[in-house]
Scaffold this motif. Structure first.
Motif, PDB file in Angstrom:
ATOM      1  N   ILE A 357       0.798  -1.281   0.427  1.00 38.97           N
ATOM      2  CA  ILE A 357      -0.359   0.080  -0.342  1.00 38.97           C
ATOM      3  C   ILE A 357       1.059   0.967   0.030  1.00 38.97           C
ATOM      4  CG2 ILE A 357      -1.531   1.325   1.047  1.00 38.97           C
ATOM      5  CD1 ILE A 357      -2.155  -1.607   2.769  1.00 38.97           C
ATOM      6  N   GLY A 358       0.886   1.784  -1.784  1.00 39.10           N
ATOM      7  CA  GLY A 358       1.585   2.809  -1.551  1.00 39.10           C
ATOM      8  C   GLY A 358       1.609   4.440  -0.871  1.00 39.10           C
ATOM      9  N   ASP A 359       0.076   5.023  -1.328  1.00 43.40           N
ATOM     10  CA  ASP A 359      -0.573   5.401  -0.634  1.00 43.40           C
ATOM     11  C   ASP A 359      -1.956   5.363  -0.397  1.00 43.40           C
ATOM     12  OD1 ASP A 359      -0.794   8.227  -0.226  1.00 43.40           O
ATOM     13  OD2 ASP A 359      -1.551   8.932  -1.844  1.00 43.40           O
ATOM     14  N   VAL A 360      -3.121   6.132   0.840  1.00 45.62           N
ATOM     15  CA  VAL A 360      -4.144   6.548   0.721  1.00 45.62           C
ATOM     16  C   VAL A 360      -4.262   7.534   0.800  1.00 45.62           C
ATOM     17  CG1 VAL A 360      -5.185   5.658   2.951  1.00 45.62           C
ATOM     18  CG2 VAL A 360      -4.062   4.301   2.877  1.00 45.62           C
ATOM     19  N   ARG A 361      -5.314   7.817   0.544  1.00 41.32           N
ATOM     20  CA  ARG A 361      -5.607   9.557   0.479  1.00 41.32           C
ATOM     21  C   ARG A 361      -7.812   9.594  -0.018  1.00 41.32           C
ATOM     22  NH1 ARG A 361      -2.672   8.268  -4.660  1.00 41.32           N
ATOM     23  NH2 ARG A 361      -4.261   8.111  -6.388  1.00 41.32           N
ATOM     24  N   GLY A 362      -8.306  10.959   0.637  1.00 45.66           N
ATOM     25  CA  GLY A 362      -9.745  10.747   0.372  1.00 45.66           C
ATOM     26  C   GLY A 362      -9.918  11.833   0.953  1.00 45.66           C
ATOM     27  N   VAL A 363     -11.732  12.419   0.833  1.00 47.43           N
ATOM     28  CA  VAL A 363     -12.210  13.093   1.862  1.00 47.43           C
ATOM     29  C   VAL A 363     -13.618  12.438   1.790  1.00 47.43           C
ATOM     30  CG1 VAL A 363     -12.282  14.601  -0.492  1.00 47.43           C
ATOM     31  CG2 VAL A 363     -12.810  15.459   2.453  1.00 47.43           C
ATOM     32  N   GLY A 364     -14.100  12.167   3.030  1.00 48.48           N
ATOM     33  CA  GLY A 364     -15.451  12.068   2.914  1.00 48.48           C
ATOM     34  C   GLY A 364     -15.587  10.381   2.855  1.00 48.48           C
ATOM     35  N   LEU A 365     -16.693  10.578   1.795  1.00 50.66           N
ATOM     36  CA  LEU A 365     -16.686   8.933   1.614  1.00 50.66           C
ATOM     37  C   LEU A 365     -16.020   8.663   0.419  1.00 50.66           C
ATOM     38  CD1 LEU A 365     -20.366   7.462   3.246  1.00 50.66           C
ATOM     39  CD2 LEU A 365     -17.708   7.015   3.102  1.00 50.66           C
TER      40      LEU A 365
END
Length: 440
Positions: A357-365
């Motif tokens: 897992i290189g990156d985790v990104r997001g906002v809300g759902l």
């Protein structure tokens, strides 16, 4: 006459015979036949329950009773061409206007996100009297011919780039030109648009518009650096163009903190045109373009009547109003914040455990995590990502992939998605990645 109930194999055989093969199914190697749904759950012909992490169209949940009742009640009373005067369309427009900056006050209702973006393109060209469009790389704005032309995700696989289309780099701070360690990635990426405008002008051409998904989805669930929109809008407007925010995927509170994703960039930013679609009708075909009085007046002044037979019909608007009711009454924006934050926390815990897992990104759902073969070169782990999604499906969890390398697992679930759902998914992701990393 009641329709015959078909066995799954019969349905699949008939689909292959009767439906265009370019209309692909989810999990095409072993499709799921869904016969009913409720909230964030899907049920196959055997009654097995699947957790739906991808149906952003069913925004407030599958078959929400308030939505179905509103649709049925209005259908029993009236559905008619939108050229007849009716209350629903104006009441719905008023409700939508309350969620938007004041200058966005004129609405055109249509039937799909593609139709909305096509109309936005017409509005921009009529107002500016210019033709050329700037878009982001890997963008997708719809399936009409006009939109394939401004969607690098599609046209790179087809006839190629038109001379009036100009492609700026996607502001991806994970694997793009300017990354998270850059002192000001928003300005750096905005300057790539400015440079592109200069090149266009040197060719004797003029900009009509900058089209952008407020959160690029097909490009890999990208979270744009804050402040980017303001700088780009400044450059585009100085060049005589308008700023078009495509909210077809991200509007109606998906980001949680705001009703529209473009609002993440601050109260001082307002697009000139906003398009919206997928979540509006909770599965019913309903979409919209909203713009300023000045742009709308220019469109009217061309002397050509615009009408849309179905867009904004009484049933569609009754459904749209019901969707807004549910978002408010069930406080789904708050749910998006709390559940989205919980999901991101769980995924980041997995990132610390699994090198893939290189990156985790997001906002809300609106959440994505990217699988890479190594964290230095960021080589996409495309095969492993596909395997993860297949194995999650075997655990009765529906997820899918995006990104240029098809290595980003994306979450855009119904807004009623819960913390327990997030925990269930991440537990299985943990287990499957452990198996993959172990060579199983």
């Amino acid at each position: 006459m009641a329709l015959e109930t078909l066995q799954k194999e019969q349905t699949l055989k008939m689909r292959k015979q009767l439906i265009g093969q370019s209309c692909r199914l989810f999990f095409s190697h072993d499709p799921v036949k869904i016969v009913r749904a409720q909230a964030q759950y899907l049920y196959d012909e055997n009654g097995m329950q699947y957790l739906d992490c991808i149906s952003n169209v069913q925004h407030v949940g599958h078959c929400h009773p308030h939505i179905t009742q509103a649709a049925a009640a209005q259908m029993e009373l009236l559905n008619a061409n939108t050229r007849f005067l009716h209350d629903n369309i104006v009441q719905y427009a008023k409700r939508l206007a309350a969620t938007l900056p004041k200058k966005l006050s004129v609405f055109y209702f249509v039937n799909s996100g593609s139709e909305a973006n096509d109309l936005a393109l017409r509005l921009a060209r009529q107002y500016t009297q210019n033709e050329d469009v700037i878009v982001l790389d890997h963008a997708y704005h719809g399936h009409l011919t006009s939109l394939i032309d401004i969607s690098p995700y599609k046209f790179r696989k087809l006839a190629g780039q038109k001379e009036w289309v100009h492609v700026a780099p996607v502001p991806d701070t994970y694997r793009g030109l300017y990354r998270a360690d850059h002192p000001n990635p928003a300005e750096a990426y905005a300057n790539t648009v400015k440079n592109l405008i200069d090149e266009v002008h040197k060719k004797g051409r003029k900009i009509s518009s900058f089209f952008v998904e407020s959160l690029p989805s097909v490009a890999g669930q990208i979270i744009l650096p804050l402040g980017y929109f303001q700088k780009v809008a400044q450059y585009i407007r100085a060049a005589g163009g308008v700023f078009v925010a495509d909210e077809v995927q991200t509007g109606f509170g998906r980001v949680g903190s705001h009703f529209w994703a473009f609002q993440l960039h601050g109260e001082d930013f307002c697009p000139d045109i906003v398009t919206m679609g997928k979540p509006m009708g909770n599965g019913h075909p309903l979409s919209c373009v909203v713009t300023t009085e000045e742009i709308a007046a220019a469109f009217t002044d061309n002397g050509v009547e615009y009408f849309n037979t179905f867009g904004g019909n009484p049933v569609s608007c009754a459904i749209g109003l019901a969707v807004l009711d549910v978002i408010e009454k069930e406080d789904l924006r708050s749910n998006a914040v709390h559940v989205g934050n919980h999901l991101m926390k769980l995924l980041r815990e997995l990132q610390a455990k699994h090198q893939i897992i290189g990156d985790v990104r997001g906002v809300g759902l609106f959440v994505g995590f990217e699988l890479v073969k190594d964290r230095v070169d960021l080589t996409p782990a495309t095969e492993e990502t596909a395997l993860l999604v297949r194995r999650l499906k075997e655990k009765y969890i529906c997820l899918s992939t995006d990104g240029p390398g098809e290595n980003v697992v994306k979450f855009k679930p119904p807004m009623c998605f819960s913390k327990q759902d997030a925990e269930r998914v991440t537990e299985h992701i943990d287990q499957i990645l452990t198996e993959i990393e172990g060579g199983l």
